[in-house]
Write a protein that holds these residues in place. Structure first.
Motif, mmCIF file in Angstrom:
data_model
loop_
_atom_site.group_PDB
_atom_site.id
_atom_site.type_symbol
_atom_site.label_atom_id
_atom_site.label_comp_id
_atom_site.label_asym_id
_atom_site.label_seq_id
_atom_site.Cartn_x
_atom_site.Cartn_y
_atom_site.Cartn_z
ATOM 1 N N ALA A 25 0.836 -1.209 0.000
ATOM 2 C CA ALA A 25 0.000 0.000 0.000
ATOM 3 C C ALA A 25 0.868 1.256 0.000
ATOM 4 C CB ALA A 25 -0.971 -0.001 1.172
ATOM 5 N N GLY A 26 1.922 1.222 -0.809
ATOM 6 C CA GLY A 26 2.833 2.351 -0.907
ATOM 7 C C GLY A 26 2.575 3.183 -2.152
ATOM 8 N N ASP A 27 3.342 4.229 -2.291
ATOM 9 C CA ASP A 27 3.304 5.090 -3.466
ATOM 10 C C ASP A 27 4.513 4.772 -4.333
ATOM 11 O OD1 ASP A 27 1.072 6.366 -2.370
ATOM 12 O OD2 ASP A 27 2.315 7.853 -1.353
ATOM 13 N N ILE A 28 4.473 5.181 -5.595
ATOM 14 C CA ILE A 28 5.612 4.955 -6.484
ATOM 15 C C ILE A 28 6.050 6.258 -7.124
ATOM 16 C CG2 ILE A 28 5.097 2.538 -7.009
ATOM 17 C CD1 ILE A 28 3.864 3.433 -9.647
ATOM 18 N N CYS A 29 7.343 6.301 -7.420
ATOM 19 C CA CYS A 29 7.887 7.386 -8.214
ATOM 20 C C CYS A 29 8.606 6.755 -9.395
ATOM 21 C CB CYS A 29 8.842 8.254 -7.401
ATOM 22 S SG CYS A 29 9.428 9.658 -8.387
ATOM 23 N N LEU A 30 8.227 7.146 -10.580
ATOM 24 C CA LEU A 30 8.759 6.587 -11.819
ATOM 25 C C LEU A 30 9.855 7.494 -12.357
ATOM 26 C CD1 LEU A 30 5.235 5.846 -13.293
ATOM 27 C CD2 LEU A 30 6.743 4.209 -12.141
ATOM 28 N N ILE A 31 11.049 6.923 -12.488
ATOM 29 C CA ILE A 31 12.183 7.676 -13.007
ATOM 30 C C ILE A 31 12.804 6.896 -14.161
ATOM 31 C CG2 ILE A 31 12.607 8.733 -10.756
ATOM 32 C CD1 ILE A 31 15.067 6.918 -10.487
ATOM 33 N N ILE A 43 -0.713 1.409 -15.804
ATOM 34 C CA ILE A 43 -0.914 1.047 -14.387
ATOM 35 C C ILE A 43 -2.393 1.247 -14.090
ATOM 36 C CG2 ILE A 43 -0.303 1.538 -11.997
ATOM 37 C CD1 ILE A 43 2.313 2.627 -12.895
ATOM 38 N N GLU A 44 -3.161 0.222 -14.384
ATOM 39 C CA GLU A 44 -4.615 0.365 -14.309
ATOM 40 C C GLU A 44 -5.171 0.238 -12.908
ATOM 41 O OE1 GLU A 44 -5.715 -2.637 -17.026
ATOM 42 O OE2 GLU A 44 -4.981 -1.524 -18.747
ATOM 43 N N ASP A 45 -4.700 -0.725 -12.142
ATOM 44 C CA ASP A 45 -5.323 -0.986 -10.850
ATOM 45 C C ASP A 45 -4.422 -0.605 -9.678
ATOM 46 O OD1 ASP A 45 -3.497 -2.974 -11.361
ATOM 47 O OD2 ASP A 45 -4.732 -4.582 -10.560
ATOM 48 N N PHE A 46 -3.552 0.370 -9.890
ATOM 49 C CA PHE A 46 -2.686 0.822 -8.811
ATOM 50 C C PHE A 46 -3.454 1.776 -7.916
ATOM 51 C CE2 PHE A 46 0.636 3.464 -6.902
ATOM 52 C CZ PHE A 46 1.386 2.469 -6.309
ATOM 53 N N CYS A 47 -3.507 1.465 -6.610
ATOM 54 C CA CYS A 47 -4.336 2.243 -5.683
ATOM 55 C C CYS A 47 -3.602 3.393 -5.015
ATOM 56 C CB CYS A 47 -4.898 1.325 -4.600
ATOM 57 S SG CYS A 47 -5.960 0.047 -5.263
ATOM 58 N N GLY A 48 -2.283 3.326 -4.932
ATOM 59 C CA GLY A 48 -1.520 4.385 -4.279
ATOM 60 C C GLY A 48 -1.362 5.589 -5.189
ATOM 61 N N THR A 49 -0.551 6.509 -4.748
ATOM 62 C CA THR A 49 -0.250 7.685 -5.552
ATOM 63 C C THR A 49 0.969 7.391 -6.410
ATOM 64 O OG1 THR A 49 -1.096 9.109 -3.790
ATOM 65 C CG2 THR A 49 0.252 10.155 -5.484
ATOM 66 N N ALA A 50 0.888 7.726 -7.671
ATOM 67 C CA ALA A 50 2.002 7.523 -8.598
ATOM 68 C C ALA A 50 2.524 8.882 -9.044
ATOM 69 C CB ALA A 50 1.554 6.706 -9.807
ATOM 70 N N TYR A 51 3.840 9.006 -9.027
ATOM 71 C CA TYR A 51 4.520 10.225 -9.456
ATOM 72 C C TYR A 51 5.451 9.874 -10.604
ATOM 73 C CZ TYR A 51 3.154 11.712 -4.746
ATOM 74 O OH TYR A 51 2.447 12.002 -3.609
ATOM 75 N N VAL A 52 5.661 10.812 -11.495
ATOM 76 C CA VAL A 52 6.614 10.621 -12.587
ATOM 77 C C VAL A 52 7.502 11.858 -12.661
ATOM 78 C CG1 VAL A 52 5.041 11.527 -14.365
ATOM 79 C CG2 VAL A 52 6.894 9.983 -15.021
ATOM 80 N N LEU A 53 8.786 11.634 -12.835
ATOM 81 C CA LEU A 53 9.707 12.765 -12.970
ATOM 82 C C LEU A 53 9.495 13.408 -14.332
ATOM 83 C CD1 LEU A 53 13.123 11.704 -11.434
ATOM 84 C CD2 LEU A 53 11.496 13.370 -10.599
ATOM 85 N N ASP A 54 9.102 14.661 -14.328
ATOM 86 C CA ASP A 54 8.782 15.352 -15.571
ATOM 87 C C ASP A 54 9.984 15.438 -16.511
ATOM 88 O OD1 ASP A 54 10.162 17.257 -14.062
ATOM 89 O OD2 ASP A 54 8.521 18.696 -14.039
#
Length: 93
Positions: A25-31, A43-54
């Motif tokens: 139940a964590g969040d992710i950051c995509l780099i 990422i269809e069924d991801f419940c946490g918060t997802a971040y992406v480095l712009d």
């Protein structure tokens, strides 16, 4: 918990990072190449918060309109702020 993922969606490491975040139940950051997870429908069924480095998304040709609405674009400074705020930071997958 924040899970930092750098591997692309077609790798076992990238999938493992998303699974760990989902299970914990964590969040992710995509780099780096993981920014491709941010494309619509990846990422269809991801419940946490997802971040992406712009910056990483831009360097790989992804535009804001290519990124799923639920994923928040952040800067490197934003990533540092996230890591400071979280109890646990796990990476890199």
């Amino acid at each position: 918990m924040l899970v930092i993922i750098k591997s692309s969606p077609d790798t076992a490491e990238g999938k493992r990072g998303v699974k760990l975040a989902r299970d914990m139940a964590g969040d992710i950051c995509l780099i780096q190449n993981a920014v491709y997870f941010a494309q619509k429908g990846r990422i269809e069924d991801f419940c946490g918060t997802a971040y992406v480095l712009d910056e990483d998304a831009r360097l790989r040709g992804l535009k804001s309109e290519d990124i799923d609405k639920g994923i928040k674009e952040i800067s490197y400074n934003g990533l540092v702020d996230l890591m400071v705020k979280e109890d646990k930071v796990v990476g890199m997958f």
